[in-house]
Design a protein around this motif. Structure first.
Motif, PDB file in Angstrom:
ATOM      1  N   GLY A 115       0.200 -10.864  -7.214  1.00  0.00           N
ATOM      2  CA  GLY A 115       0.100 -10.358  -8.586  1.00  0.00           C
ATOM      3  C   GLY A 115       1.114  -9.301  -8.959  1.00  0.00           C
ATOM      4  N   PHE A 116       2.004  -8.929  -8.035  1.00  0.00           N
ATOM      5  CA  PHE A 116       3.032  -7.944  -8.351  1.00  0.00           C
ATOM      6  C   PHE A 116       4.176  -8.612  -9.102  1.00  0.00           C
ATOM      7  N   SER A 117       4.789  -7.862 -10.003  1.00  0.00           N
ATOM      8  CA  SER A 117       5.897  -8.387 -10.792  1.00  0.00           C
ATOM      9  C   SER A 117       7.230  -8.217 -10.080  1.00  0.00           C
ATOM     10  N   GLN A 118       7.328  -7.188  -9.258  1.00  0.00           N
ATOM     11  CA  GLN A 118       8.599  -6.883  -8.594  1.00  0.00           C
ATOM     12  C   GLN A 118       8.339  -5.893  -7.471  1.00  0.00           C
ATOM     13  N   ILE A 119       9.105  -5.997  -6.422  1.00  0.00           N
ATOM     14  CA  ILE A 119       9.103  -4.964  -5.385  1.00  0.00           C
ATOM     15  C   ILE A 119      10.533  -4.529  -5.141  1.00  0.00           C
ATOM     16  N   GLY A 120      10.680  -3.330  -4.603  1.00  0.00           N
ATOM     17  CA  GLY A 120      11.995  -2.792  -4.307  1.00  0.00           C
ATOM     18  C   GLY A 120      11.892  -1.868  -3.114  1.00  0.00           C
ATOM     19  N   VAL A 121      13.018  -1.318  -2.711  1.00  0.00           N
ATOM     20  CA  VAL A 121      13.042  -0.417  -1.554  1.00  0.00           C
ATOM     21  C   VAL A 121      13.843   0.830  -1.916  1.00  0.00           C
ATOM     22  N   VAL A 161      -7.394  -1.866  -7.405  1.00  0.00           N
ATOM     23  CA  VAL A 161      -6.727  -3.171  -7.432  1.00  0.00           C
ATOM     24  C   VAL A 161      -5.405  -3.120  -6.668  1.00  0.00           C
ATOM     25  N   LEU A 162      -4.562  -2.154  -6.999  1.00  0.00           N
ATOM     26  CA  LEU A 162      -3.256  -2.091  -6.361  1.00  0.00           C
ATOM     27  C   LEU A 162      -3.348  -1.743  -4.877  1.00  0.00           C
ATOM     28  N   ARG A 163      -4.242  -0.813  -4.551  1.00  0.00           N
ATOM     29  CA  ARG A 163      -4.330  -0.394  -3.142  1.00  0.00           C
ATOM     30  C   ARG A 163      -4.678  -1.577  -2.248  1.00  0.00           C
ATOM     31  N   ALA A 164      -5.652  -2.376  -2.672  1.00  0.00           N
ATOM     32  CA  ALA A 164      -6.067  -3.530  -1.868  1.00  0.00           C
ATOM     33  C   ALA A 164      -4.942  -4.548  -1.740  1.00  0.00           C
ATOM     34  N   ARG A 165      -4.206  -4.774  -2.815  1.00  0.00           N
ATOM     35  CA  ARG A 165      -3.139  -5.781  -2.783  1.00  0.00           C
ATOM     36  C   ARG A 165      -1.905  -5.282  -2.042  1.00  0.00           C
ATOM     37  N   LEU A 166      -1.643  -3.988  -2.119  1.00  0.00           N
ATOM     38  CA  LEU A 166      -0.549  -3.432  -1.331  1.00  0.00           C
ATOM     39  C   LEU A 166      -0.843  -3.542   0.165  1.00  0.00           C
ATOM     40  N   GLN A 167      -2.104  -3.343   0.519  1.00  0.00           N
ATOM     41  CA  GLN A 167      -2.473  -3.469   1.926  1.00  0.00           C
ATOM     42  C   GLN A 167      -2.306  -4.908   2.397  1.00  0.00           C
ATOM     43  N   LYS A 168      -2.650  -5.866   1.531  1.00  0.00           N
ATOM     44  CA  LYS A 168      -2.454  -7.276   1.888  1.00  0.00           C
ATOM     45  C   LYS A 168      -0.969  -7.587   2.065  1.00  0.00           C
ATOM     46  N   LEU A 169      -0.132  -6.978   1.220  1.00  0.00           N
ATOM     47  CA  LEU A 169       1.307  -7.171   1.364  1.00  0.00           C
ATOM     48  C   LEU A 169       1.784  -6.595   2.691  1.00  0.00           C
ATOM     49  N   THR A 193      -1.296   4.590  -4.229  1.00  0.00           N
ATOM     50  CA  THR A 193      -1.318   4.215  -5.645  1.00  0.00           C
ATOM     51  C   THR A 193      -1.809   5.424  -6.424  1.00  0.00           C
ATOM     52  N   ASP A 194      -0.873   6.291  -6.820  1.00  0.00           N
ATOM     53  CA  ASP A 194      -1.244   7.488  -7.573  1.00  0.00           C
ATOM     54  C   ASP A 194      -2.366   8.235  -6.867  1.00  0.00           C
ATOM     55  N   SER A 195      -2.320   8.249  -5.538  1.00  0.00           N
ATOM     56  CA  SER A 195      -3.444   8.779  -4.766  1.00  0.00           C
ATOM     57  C   SER A 195      -3.057   9.893  -3.806  1.00  0.00           C
ATOM     58  N   ALA A 196      -1.811  10.360  -3.869  1.00  0.00           N
ATOM     59  CA  ALA A 196      -1.332  11.400  -2.966  1.00  0.00           C
ATOM     60  C   ALA A 196      -0.083  12.020  -3.590  1.00  0.00           C
ATOM     61  N   LEU A 233       2.394   1.393 -10.828  1.00  0.00           N
ATOM     62  CA  LEU A 233       3.273   1.536  -9.680  1.00  0.00           C
ATOM     63  C   LEU A 233       2.476   1.789  -8.413  1.00  0.00           C
ATOM     64  N   GLY A 234       2.995   1.313  -7.310  1.00  0.00           N
ATOM     65  CA  GLY A 234       2.377   1.571  -6.016  1.00  0.00           C
ATOM     66  C   GLY A 234       3.463   1.610  -4.956  1.00  0.00           C
ATOM     67  N   GLU A 235       3.150   2.178  -3.803  1.00  0.00           N
ATOM     68  CA  GLU A 235       4.140   2.352  -2.740  1.00  0.00           C
ATOM     69  C   GLU A 235       3.546   2.054  -1.366  1.00  0.00           C
ATOM     70  N   ILE A 236       4.431   1.620  -0.460  1.00  0.00           N
ATOM     71  CA  ILE A 236       4.088   1.525   0.961  1.00  0.00           C
ATOM     72  C   ILE A 236       5.138   2.328   1.719  1.00  0.00           C
TER      73      ILE A 236
END
Length: 370
Positions: free
Chosen positions: A9-15, A122-130, A147-150, A183-186
């Motif tokens: 469900g993400f539109s784009q990822i980057g580094v 929503v984002l946290r769970a999907r980022l973890q799956k990624l 995800t806006d959590s730290a 936005l979310g980050e790993i």
């Protein structure tokens, strides 16, 4: 990796890299000016926001992700309006539909992003799956999902990873999607090649600055949160300053004006994630209806959503201000009755805002005789 992200469900990822030292002076100046208001956690974490390797030792790269959140129904209403008026297809029509809510003072407005499920979950769970998919491909690796959590400089990391550029309202803008995305980050311990930067495309436009009801955008890329309606209705726990209450209008949770005015948001994409579908109870409803919710109703209607975190008391505070503004605009006795029903509310915060609202005098019609 882009393919896996889109499947989730993400539109784009980057580094992005982890050297954010050039962002530190601006962050410290913003804090020194007190623009963070009551958000003491911003001060407490200080420069850790700009130092990913201090927040999560071992971090050498940051994977960023964005996810569109514009509800399907929001875009659908705009298309229906275009069909009705014969104006023809106009992708930016949804902005006009949302702006029109401000012209219906008795209707409450909840920010577009908050009408569905809480994006943090929503984002946290999907980022973890990624992250799990990456691990399955390259082997176990150190990582942490945010995800806006730290204390994370999300917008700066998004900019550095090619997600877009920083608009004058400080939000990240993308040429194909505007700013209507989360936005979310790993944070990872993998050395990954950074994505290319995107050129800024705001030019001389300052629509976001001009439209802000409280003039909270004090300069390009500089927001004084203490004047921002989103801050006042969500982050601020005390009384809303009286001078700003009339400017809140009928906004009850958040404010989208700077995004609605942005020309790039005519390209905003409808979300493909059902979690962000708007809940009927949170869109297009009369203020008096929301003001009648008891705490159990409030908790039930906001279950799983971001609004629940402000609590019932602040919800009533916000609705009371909006009702006062609607009373001034319309003189509707039904609004006065709704307010009077909570004049003796157990909460001193609610009572104060109800008293202010009841004291609002209806505007005289143009051309009326004294």
């Amino acid at each position: 990796m882009q393919g896996w992200a889109r499947e989730l469900g993400f539109s784009q990822i980057g580094v992005a890299g982890v050297d954010l030292s050039s962002a530190e002076p601006g962050l410290m100046q913003w804090l020194a000016q007190g623009f963070h208001g009551d958000m003491q956690y911003m001060q407490a974490h200080g420069l850790k926001r700009a130092r990913p390797a201090e927040l999560v030792p071992g971090t050498v790269s940051v994977i960023t992700a964005r996810m569109d959140y514009l509800p399907q129904a929001t875009l659908g209403r705009a298309l229906e309006e275009e069909d009705r008026t014969g104006a023809g297809p106009e992708r930016g029509g949804w902005q006009a539909v949302e702006f029109a809510r401000l012209e219906r003072p008795g209707e409450g407005i909840v920010s577009v992003y908050a009408r569905g499920r809480d994006y943090h979950k929503v984002l946290r769970a999907r980022l973890q799956k990624l992250a799990d998919r990456i691990a399955a491909a390259v082997g176990p690796f150190g990582h942490r999902v945010f995800t806006d959590s730290a204390p994370v400089l999300e917008a700066e990391l998004a900019r550095r990873s090619g997600q877009g550029w920083r608009g004058k309202h400080t939000l990240v803008l993308n040429r194909e999607a505007g700013s209507m995305f989360f936005l979310g980050e790993i944070y990872v311990d993998l050395p990954l090649a950074p994505s290319g930067l995107v050129t800024a495309h705001c030019g001389s436009c300052q629509a976001c600055i001009d439209v802000c009801p409280t003039q909270a955008i004090v300069a390009p890329q500089r927001v004084d949160a203490r004047r921002c309606i989103s801050y006042l209705t969500i982050e601020h726990a005390g009384a809303i300053p009286e001078a700003l209450r009339p400017l809140v209008g009928n906004r009850v949770y958040g404010c989208d004006d700077c995004q609605l005015a942005c020309p790039w948001n005519k390209f905003a994409q409808a979300s493909t994630v059902p979690d962000f579908d708007e809940r009927p109870a949170l869109s297009g409803r009369p203020l008096a209806e929301w003001f009648a919710w008891d705490e159990d109703t409030f908790l039930r209607r906001t279950e799983g959503g971001p609004i629940r975190r402000i609590g019932h008391e602040r919800w009533l505070r916000n609705v009371a201000v909006a009702l006062g503004n609607a009373l001034r605009a319309t003189g509707d006795p039904a609004l006065r009755a709704a307010l009077a029903a909570r004049a003796g509310d157990p909460s001193a915060l609610v009572r104060e805002h109800v008293a202010w609202a009841l004291a609002q005098e209806p505007l005289r019609a143009a051309g009326s005789i004294e």
